[in-house]
Scaffold this motif. Structure first.
Motif, PDB file in Angstrom:
ATOM      1  N   ASN A  94       0.803  -1.229   0.000  1.00  0.00           N
ATOM      2  CA  ASN A  94       0.000   0.000   0.000  1.00  0.00           C
ATOM      3  C   ASN A  94       0.838   1.282   0.000  1.00  0.00           C
ATOM      4  OD1 ASN A  94       0.469   0.976   2.773  1.00  0.00           O
ATOM      5  ND2 ASN A  94      -0.676  -0.838   3.420  1.00  0.00           N
ATOM      6  N   HIS A  95       2.175   1.157   0.062  1.00  0.00           N
ATOM      7  CA  HIS A  95       3.005   2.375   0.136  1.00  0.00           C
ATOM      8  C   HIS A  95       4.443   2.052  -0.256  1.00  0.00           C
ATOM      9  CE1 HIS A  95       3.787   6.364   2.389  1.00  0.00           C
ATOM     10  NE2 HIS A  95       4.989   5.936   2.070  1.00  0.00           N
ATOM     11  N   MET A  96       4.754   2.237  -1.524  1.00  0.00           N
ATOM     12  CA  MET A  96       6.138   2.057  -1.970  1.00  0.00           C
ATOM     13  C   MET A  96       6.467   3.166  -2.970  1.00  0.00           C
ATOM     14  SD  MET A  96       8.095  -0.864  -4.089  1.00  0.00           S
ATOM     15  CE  MET A  96       7.474  -2.348  -3.307  1.00  0.00           C
ATOM     16  N   GLY A 323      -1.527  13.196  -0.380  1.00  0.00           N
ATOM     17  CA  GLY A 323      -0.491  12.784   0.563  1.00  0.00           C
ATOM     18  C   GLY A 323       0.864  12.761  -0.094  1.00  0.00           C
ATOM     19  N   GLU A 324       1.907  12.173   0.555  1.00  0.00           N
ATOM     20  CA  GLU A 324       1.779  11.639   1.880  1.00  0.00           C
ATOM     21  C   GLU A 324       2.126  12.660   2.962  1.00  0.00           C
ATOM     22  OE1 GLU A 324       5.869   9.132   1.909  1.00  0.00           O
ATOM     23  OE2 GLU A 324       4.842   9.260   3.828  1.00  0.00           O
ATOM     24  N   SER A 325       2.459  13.901   2.538  1.00  0.00           N
ATOM     25  CA  SER A 325       2.744  14.951   3.504  1.00  0.00           C
ATOM     26  C   SER A 325       1.700  16.047   3.412  1.00  0.00           C
ATOM     27  CB  SER A 325       4.122  15.562   3.229  1.00  0.00           C
ATOM     28  OG  SER A 325       5.008  15.235   4.270  1.00  0.00           O
ATOM     29  N   LEU A 330       5.923  19.010  10.171  1.00  0.00           N
ATOM     30  CA  LEU A 330       5.348  17.959  11.020  1.00  0.00           C
ATOM     31  C   LEU A 330       5.541  16.566  10.413  1.00  0.00           C
ATOM     32  CD1 LEU A 330       2.082  19.711  12.251  1.00  0.00           C
ATOM     33  CD2 LEU A 330       4.129  19.186  13.577  1.00  0.00           C
ATOM     34  N   HIS A 331       6.451  16.478   9.449  1.00  0.00           N
ATOM     35  CA  HIS A 331       6.780  15.190   8.832  1.00  0.00           C
ATOM     36  C   HIS A 331       7.845  14.525   9.720  1.00  0.00           C
ATOM     37  CE1 HIS A 331       6.849  12.708   5.077  1.00  0.00           C
ATOM     38  NE2 HIS A 331       8.052  12.384   5.524  1.00  0.00           N
ATOM     39  N   ASP A 332       7.454  13.502  10.477  1.00  0.00           N
ATOM     40  CA  ASP A 332       8.384  12.879  11.428  1.00  0.00           C
ATOM     41  C   ASP A 332       9.635  12.337  10.735  1.00  0.00           C
ATOM     42  OD1 ASP A 332       6.825  13.246  13.692  1.00  0.00           O
ATOM     43  OD2 ASP A 332       5.806  11.311  13.499  1.00  0.00           O
ATOM     44  N   VAL A 365      -1.557  10.170   5.180  1.00  0.00           N
ATOM     45  CA  VAL A 365      -0.548  11.078   5.730  1.00  0.00           C
ATOM     46  C   VAL A 365       0.472  10.368   6.616  1.00  0.00           C
ATOM     47  CG1 VAL A 365      -2.009  11.818   7.680  1.00  0.00           C
ATOM     48  CG2 VAL A 365      -0.184  13.323   6.867  1.00  0.00           C
ATOM     49  N   HIS A 366       1.718  10.698   6.362  1.00  0.00           N
ATOM     50  CA  HIS A 366       2.881  10.219   7.111  1.00  0.00           C
ATOM     51  C   HIS A 366       2.735  10.604   8.588  1.00  0.00           C
ATOM     52  CE1 HIS A 366       7.465   9.752   7.264  1.00  0.00           C
ATOM     53  NE2 HIS A 366       7.249  10.481   8.352  1.00  0.00           N
ATOM     54  N   ALA A 367       2.665   9.594   9.471  1.00  0.00           N
ATOM     55  CA  ALA A 367       2.543   9.849  10.912  1.00  0.00           C
ATOM     56  C   ALA A 367       3.191   8.685  11.636  1.00  0.00           C
ATOM     57  CB  ALA A 367       1.077   9.968  11.310  1.00  0.00           C
ATOM     58  N   ALA A 397      -0.106   6.781   7.890  1.00  0.00           N
ATOM     59  CA  ALA A 397       0.872   5.879   7.290  1.00  0.00           C
ATOM     60  C   ALA A 397       2.112   5.726   8.167  1.00  0.00           C
ATOM     61  CB  ALA A 397       1.287   6.395   5.915  1.00  0.00           C
ATOM     62  N   HIS A 398       2.608   4.511   8.239  1.00  0.00           N
ATOM     63  CA  HIS A 398       3.809   4.061   8.979  1.00  0.00           C
ATOM     64  C   HIS A 398       3.444   3.673  10.429  1.00  0.00           C
ATOM     65  CE1 HIS A 398       5.560   5.742   5.474  1.00  0.00           C
ATOM     66  NE2 HIS A 398       5.822   6.932   5.927  1.00  0.00           N
ATOM     67  N   VAL A 399       2.955   4.617  11.195  1.00  0.00           N
ATOM     68  CA  VAL A 399       2.381   4.407  12.549  1.00  0.00           C
ATOM     69  C   VAL A 399       3.151   3.442  13.450  1.00  0.00           C
ATOM     70  CG1 VAL A 399       0.056   5.063  11.831  1.00  0.00           C
ATOM     71  CG2 VAL A 399       0.664   2.662  11.730  1.00  0.00           C
ATOM     72  N   THR A 458       5.707  -1.609   2.646  1.00  0.00           N
ATOM     73  CA  THR A 458       7.119  -1.555   3.007  1.00  0.00           C
ATOM     74  C   THR A 458       7.655  -0.137   3.201  1.00  0.00           C
ATOM     75  OG1 THR A 458       7.738  -1.521   0.679  1.00  0.00           O
ATOM     76  CG2 THR A 458       7.685  -3.682   1.794  1.00  0.00           C
ATOM     77  N   ASP A 459       7.132   0.834   2.434  1.00  0.00           N
ATOM     78  CA  ASP A 459       7.767   2.155   2.336  1.00  0.00           C
ATOM     79  C   ASP A 459       9.107   2.043   1.608  1.00  0.00           C
ATOM     80  OD1 ASP A 459       7.951   4.893   2.561  1.00  0.00           O
ATOM     81  OD2 ASP A 459       8.692   4.882   4.619  1.00  0.00           O
ATOM     82  N   GLY A 460       9.299   0.921   0.832  1.00  0.00           N
ATOM     83  CA  GLY A 460      10.507   0.836   0.021  1.00  0.00           C
ATOM     84  C   GLY A 460      10.485   1.934  -1.026  1.00  0.00           C
TER      85      GLY A 460
HETATM   86 ZN   LIG Z   1       6.345   8.448   4.760  1.00  0.00          ZN
END
Ligand SMILES: [Zn+2]
Length: 566
Positions: A94-96, A323-325, A330-332, A365-367, A397-399, A458-460
């Protein structure tokens, strides 16, 4: 967004009819293809196991026993004997950052799935020889030295000089550190006892007591970026070949659909062309939209949001999320232990997110860190009172640091969780940075038990490796690449597979088309060399697809190649 309902109704009619096979025979042409004599893990709501599946055009038309499917066959139906092999739905990440990867893939020395340092070095040596003296040999993340079970050591400048004396070498370990040899240091202008070249984060260039650079650049994403930015991308006339190699690698790994943050226009254009030629072998669901990097940019972003149009595509290419920002400050960061969202920053975040809700757009959103998740949920709960987001599938996303209470708040808001266990390759770094807290990052069992709609990814290709069976192995065993136990919250292999298929179909707005092997759905599936459900958990990471199908087309086939070789 909620389309395809008539089809869903028709599907229900077919599967609930006792004389389904007879009806199909009377009303529809014979299937083009039948896969029979296998173990079909349908991943439907009841996790039904079947023997055979029939495909007509790009869709699955029937699932059942081998005898039932054989009765549907016509004179032109092709049958593949699975010889007992297991079949699962096509895997969805869902996120690469897939499209960005196409711009470097062919030039990268990828180490996804490479378990031996000796082999990695041989690959490095071979690549240096293949590209010739003076050319860069590099990779941009996706690996860690801890994956090498024979010798898990970082690389040194001297060692890389020995292996590839005539090439600049840059090996980026996740987003954590980069190993450079002397020629690379020279090319980047990093010298002994001299000021750092512009762009590098202070202190990220490691030097010994005498001021000589050791070849290690270390920090978070901003520390690695100046190196990656200097590496040559594939030439424009090679971009299509690079994209093709990338998609072939994904199909070989069992991936058939990907949620993509940032869909690079030049690569997307190639995918559109392939789609028109009926040879796009992966489905692309873009997560796109401008983020404001500072307060000055907020007005510009606010003006753009109402003009954003999603869901103008189809089941091969579509834009599905903003997204994802939302707001850069505030983007960790990846390896920060704690965040401290300020009221000023949250005000800007809220203005943008409110506009997204008002426009009726889904948000992904990246969190990542606990306090950021809390702060975002505070804002979203307030926004939701004015502009309800319940049907918009807003997704965090990521969490990695999420907890049960936050999951509960998300559930009440109708939100989703896109889970990307960075620990698959970053587990060692995370345990060093976060201590024992890393054993619950991400808290997979808590997420699963919360009942929230969630999916694995994965966020690959830089922050993580890309192989879904490595992710599934991690979810089931809690072990990272290389085998070290880094996570205590594991889940069952059934739940892990559901999260990588059916549940992810919701995260890409394709639940009517993808995610399970059921009549009416698109024929995306993967034939495996070993049975995912019964193989020892340790071996899940070594499962290899032998055939991958997208929309009824075979896009990867080791079965036929193997037969031909015999
Ligand atoms: Zn991200």
């Amino acid at each position: 967004m909620s389309g395809v309902k008539p089809r869903a109704l028709r599907v229900i009619a077919i599967v609930t009819c006792a004389a389904a096979a007879a009806m199909l025979q009377a009303q529809q042409p014979a299937p083009d293809l039948i896969l029979s004599n296998g173990k079909i893990v349908t991943v439907d709501d009841r996790f039904t196991i079947a023997q055979a599946v029939a495909i007509q055009g790009d869709r699955i038309v029937a699932v059942g026993t081998s005898e039932e499917m054989a009765r549907l066959a016509g004179t032109n139906t092709r049958t593949i004997d699975l010889a007992g092999r297991t079949v699962i739905p096509g895997l969805i990440d869902n996120h690469m950052h897939l499209l960005r990867a196409a711009t470097t893939w062919q030039k990268e020395l990828r180490w996804d799935g490479v378990e031996s340092r000796k082999q990695a070095i041989e690959m490095l040596r071979a690549r240096a020889k293949a590209v010739g003296p003076g050319e860069w040999v590099y990779n941009i993340g996706g690996w860690t030295h801890q994956q090498f079970t024979d010798d898990p050591r970082p690389f040194t400048r001297e060692e890389l000089d020995q292996i590839a004396p005539e090439n600049p070498v840059s090996l980026q370990e996740s987003y954590y550190q980069v190993f450079l040899n002397s020629r690379a240091l020279q090319a980047l202008g990093i010298e002994a006892n001299a000021t750092d070249p512009p762009g590098f984060v202070k202190g990220s260039i490691k030097r010994d007591a005498s001021g000589r650079p050791t070849g290690v650049i270390q920090g978070d994403i901003p520390a690695t970026r100046p190196v990656a930015a200097k590496l040559p991308k594939v030439a424009p006339d090679q971009l299509e070949a690079s994209a093709q190699a990338l998609i072939q690698d994904m199909n070989r790994a069992g991936l058939t659909s990907v949620g993509v943050p940032g869909c690079n226009a030049d690569v997307l254009e190639i995918f559109q062309k392939w789609k028109a030629e009926n040879r796009l072998n992966i489905r692309i669901f873009c997560i796109d939209g401008a983020a404001a990097a500072n307060p000055e940019q907020v007005e510009r972003v606010l003006a753009q949001i109402p003009k954003t149009k999603l869901f103008q595509g189809d089941s091969y290419i579509d834009n599905i999320f903003y997204g994802e920002s939302v707001y850069g400050p505030l983007h960790d960061p990846m390896f920060a232990v704690k965040s401290n969202p300020t009221p000023d920053q949250l005000l800007e975040w809220r203005r943008i997110a409110t506009e997204i809700a008002k426009a009726g757009l889904p948000l992904h959103v990246h969190a990542e860190l606990h306090d950021t998740i809390d702060a975002f949920l505070d804002q979203i709960e307030a926004i939701n009172k004015e502009y309800p987001i319940k049907s918009l599938r807003w997704t965090l996303a990521h969490v990695n640091q999420i907890n049960a209470e936050q999951l509960d708040r998300m559930k009440k808001l109708g939100m989703y969780a896109a889970v990307h266990p960075w620990a698959v390759i970053n587990g060692g770094i995370m345990h060093a940075e976060f201590g024992d807290g890393a054993y619950d990052m991400p808290p997979l069992r808590t997420i699963q038990n919360s009942g929230i709609q969630w999916g694995l990814g994965t966020d690959g290709t830089a922050a993580n490796q890309t192989h879904p069976f490595m992710t599934l192995y991690f979810a089931v065993t809690g072990r990272m690449v290389g085998g070290t136990k880094v996570l205590r919250q594991t889940i069952s292999r059934e739940d892990a597979l559901i999260a990588h298929t059916r549940k992810n179909s919701y995260l890409v707005f394709q639940e009517d088309n993808l995610g399970s092997i059921q009549p009416g759905k698109l024929a995306d599936l993967v034939v495996l060399d070993q049975d995912y459900l019964t193989v020892p958990a340790e071996d899940i990471k070594h499962i290899k697809p032998v055939l991958t199908m997208v929309g009824g087309r075979i896009v990867y086939d080791a079965l036929r190649a193997g037969q031909a070789a015999r």
